[in-house]
Design an enzyme around this catalytic site. Structure first.
Site, PDB file in Angstrom:
ATOM      1  CG  ASP A   1      -2.162   1.120   1.139  1.00 38.97           C
ATOM      2  OD1 ASP A   1      -2.834   0.954   0.407  1.00 38.97           O
ATOM      3  OD2 ASP A   1      -1.863   2.184   1.831  1.00 38.97           O
TER       4      ASP A   1
ATOM      5  CG  HIS B   1      -5.698  -3.245   0.289  1.00 35.95           C
ATOM      6  ND1 HIS B   1      -5.088  -2.933  -0.852  1.00 35.95           N
ATOM      7  CD2 HIS B   1      -5.213  -2.391   1.402  1.00 35.95           C
ATOM      8  CE1 HIS B   1      -4.244  -1.932  -0.822  1.00 35.95           C
ATOM      9  NE2 HIS B   1      -4.257  -1.471   0.576  1.00 35.95           N
TER      10      HIS B   1
END
Length: 297
Positions: free
Chosen positions: A108, A278
């Site tokens: 991320d 994610h």
């Protein structure tokens, strides 16, 4: 905020040129930096870092603004939380540990710091691991209705201060719990270790860290995007071997061809998906180890 620690690791504060970072370390061998993303901190690596520390000196900082690291106020140009500035923190951290270079693995926002580090300081990065992102400029270029709905936080958090800070601050635990849960494959907080989830909630309750996280995304919409576009126009490429892992149910999959995007930025790219949302390190830690233990060996 309490000081949670990855099992087998030790936490210390390391003073750098203009910020002090909280850093967890364990293991011996070649240095491996693990860089976390939003809205997390270094505890996101707790399911994979102990295994990686069996063969590496693993260094896990909380990035500036996150976890237990300093959270300086943003500046009008959004340089303070630019990935270029945060990459300099990692260079300074290498200097503090006496390291000429290191392997780097980021997820991320930490992956954005990692590839900016590889572009700006190529001699510092031996091998580069990227989890669950496409480059910032390409992400904006691929912005369509589906991606905008899924990644609404990119535009929400980047709004001028103090609008998002006030809205999040009205009920920060509800906001961050929703964010964490909604980005998982199973839409559940059960995928997060208890100590890690507690640390995410604690940092999310601190106004200075809410501001820092918004500043991170303000930089993403302005300074970071401009830096990427400048590199792309100049034909600059990542020279370190790059290994890219992404989830079938994550964000890069929505861009259509995330592996193809990375091959336009780097000379040597390996890529594969996994059955995850994610937060791959916590949802599917074995996929992370299967991808990166051989790569960093």
């Amino acid at each position: 905020m309490s000081e949670p620690v990855i099992p087998g690791f030790q936490r210390q504060r390391v003073a750098l040129r203009d910020v002090t970072l909280s850093v967890q370390t364990a293991g011996k061998g070649p240095a491996l930096m693990l860089l976390h993303g939003y809205p997390q901190n270094g505890m996101c690596w707790s399911r994979v870092a102990p295994k990686l520390a069996e063969s590496h000196q693993v260094i896990v900082p909380d990035l500036r603004g996150y976890g237990l690291s300093d959270a300086p106020p943003d500046d009008p140009q959004h340089y303070t939380y630019s990935k270029r500035r945060m990459a300099l923190d990692i260079v300074d951290l290498m200097e503090a540990f006496g390291l000429p270079d290191a392997d780097v693995l980021g997820h991320d926002r930490g992956a954005r710091v990692a590839y900016r580090l590889a572009l700006d300081h190529p001699a510092r990065v031996r091998r580069l691991g990227i989890i669950e992102i496409a480059p910032t400029a390409d992400y904006w270029a691929n912005w369509g209705a589906d991606l905008a709905m899924a990644a609404y936080h990119w535009t929400f958090l980047a709004q001028p201060s103090p609008l998002p800070e006030r809205m999040i601050g009205a009920d920060p635990q509800a906001y961050f719990d929703w964010t964490l849960k909604s980005w998982t494959k199973e839409k559940s907080l059960d995928v997060f270790p208890a100590d890690s989830l507690s640390s995410y909630r604690q940092q999310g309750a601190e106004p200075a860290r809410i501001h820092a996280m918004c500043a991170d995304y303000r930089a993403g919409a302005t300074t970071d995007r401009a830096d990427d576009e400048e590199d792309r126009s100049a034909g600059n490429e990542i020279v370190a071997p790059l290994r890219f892992l992404y989830g079938h149910h994550g964000f890069p999959a929505r861009t259509g061809d995330p592996a193809g995007i990375w091959r336009k930025w780097a000379l040597n790219v390996e890529a594969s998906p996994c059955d995850s949302g994610h937060f791959v390190m916590e949802e599917d830690p074995q996929a992370v180890l299967d991808a990166f233990v051989p790569f960093f060996s």
